[in-house]
Design an enzyme around this catalytic site. Sequence first.
Site, short mmCIF file in Angstrom:
data_model
loop_
_atom_site.label_atom_id
_atom_site.label_comp_id
_atom_site.label_asym_id
_atom_site.label_seq_id
_atom_site.Cartn_x
_atom_site.Cartn_y
_atom_site.Cartn_z
N GLY A 1 15.49 -120.44 -78.72
CA GLY A 1 16.82 -120.57 -78.13
C GLY A 1 17.97 -120.52 -79.11
O GLY A 1 19.04 -121.07 -78.83
N LYS B 1 5.63 -114.24 -58.30
CA LYS B 1 6.88 -114.02 -59.05
C LYS B 1 8.07 -114.03 -58.10
O LYS B 1 9.13 -114.58 -58.40
CB LYS B 1 6.77 -112.68 -59.77
N HIS C 1 17.50 -107.25 -77.62
CA HIS C 1 16.17 -106.87 -78.10
C HIS C 1 16.26 -106.55 -79.60
O HIS C 1 17.19 -105.87 -80.03
CB HIS C 1 15.67 -105.65 -77.31
C1 GAR Z 1 15.37 -112.69 -80.13
O1 GAR Z 1 15.17 -112.16 -81.41
C2 GAR Z 1 15.41 -111.58 -79.10
O2 GAR Z 1 15.93 -110.38 -79.61
C3 GAR Z 1 13.96 -111.45 -78.72
O3 GAR Z 1 13.49 -112.77 -78.68
C4 GAR Z 1 14.16 -113.51 -79.70
C5 GAR Z 1 14.54 -114.87 -79.14
O4 GAR Z 1 15.03 -115.68 -80.17
N1 GAR Z 1 13.80 -110.78 -77.47
C6 GAR Z 1 12.87 -109.86 -77.21
O5 GAR Z 1 11.99 -109.57 -78.01
C7 GAR Z 1 12.96 -109.21 -75.84
N2 GAR Z 1 12.04 -108.14 -75.71
P1 GAR Z 1 15.79 -117.04 -79.84
O6 GAR Z 1 14.90 -117.81 -78.85
O7 GAR Z 1 15.89 -117.74 -81.15
O8 GAR Z 1 17.12 -116.70 -79.25
#
Ligand code: GAR
Length: 193
Positions: A12, A65, A109
């Site tokens: 998060g 879902k 992403h």
């Molecule tokens: C982020 O780096 C985001 O880009 C990635 O999850 C991470 C969450 O980090 N999302 C994906 O890979 C979507 N396909 P966070 O929980 O520290 O914000």
Amino acid sequence: MKKIAVFASGTGTNFEAIAKACEDGRIAAQVALMVCDKPGAEVEHRARRHGIPAFVFSPRSYASKADFEREIVARLDAAGVSLVCLAGYMRLIGPTLLDAYRGRIINIHPSLLPAFKGAHAVEDAVAYGVKVFGITIHYVDETLDGGPIIAQRAFPYEGSDPAEVHRLGQIIEHQLYIETIQKIIDESISKCQ
Ligand code: GAR
């Protein structure tokens, strides 16, 4: 004041960057709801610290879902949310949620899409030997990491350590997500005028 929701499944850090930007005015909106599909994830604690209402659910406790997405839609509607920001929500959005909020759901992403979709984008890019990494923010459709691109930012890295790429990428993610959300809000205001 615009209301936004942030969806996350794990740490998060993007959620917290957005929450702070809403608190200090860099984003002219309020985070009205945090949605998390992983009870006990760190993002839950972050939401509590910022006093942000959270809907944390276990997908397994719903029959389908469509069932849990109906509940999410009801909560987004009740909170008056106009923009949904996926921030590490590691789940494909289904038709129930997509049809209700189409064009109003965005995702971040950690690759220069359409390259390296999926949950291991950084690891896959490092294994491939790429020298320019990046971050993409896009509108969400029914496909994995698909949908029209809104913003991208690239950065060079010639090493082979995925943890370092994650670290460099997250610094960019937090900044780019804040700028992009504010830009979408500005555009929606100018459309209404
Ligand atoms: C982020 O780096 C985001 O880009 C990635 O999850 C991470 C969450 O980090 N999302 C994906 O890979 C979507 N396909 P966070 O929980 O520290 O914000």
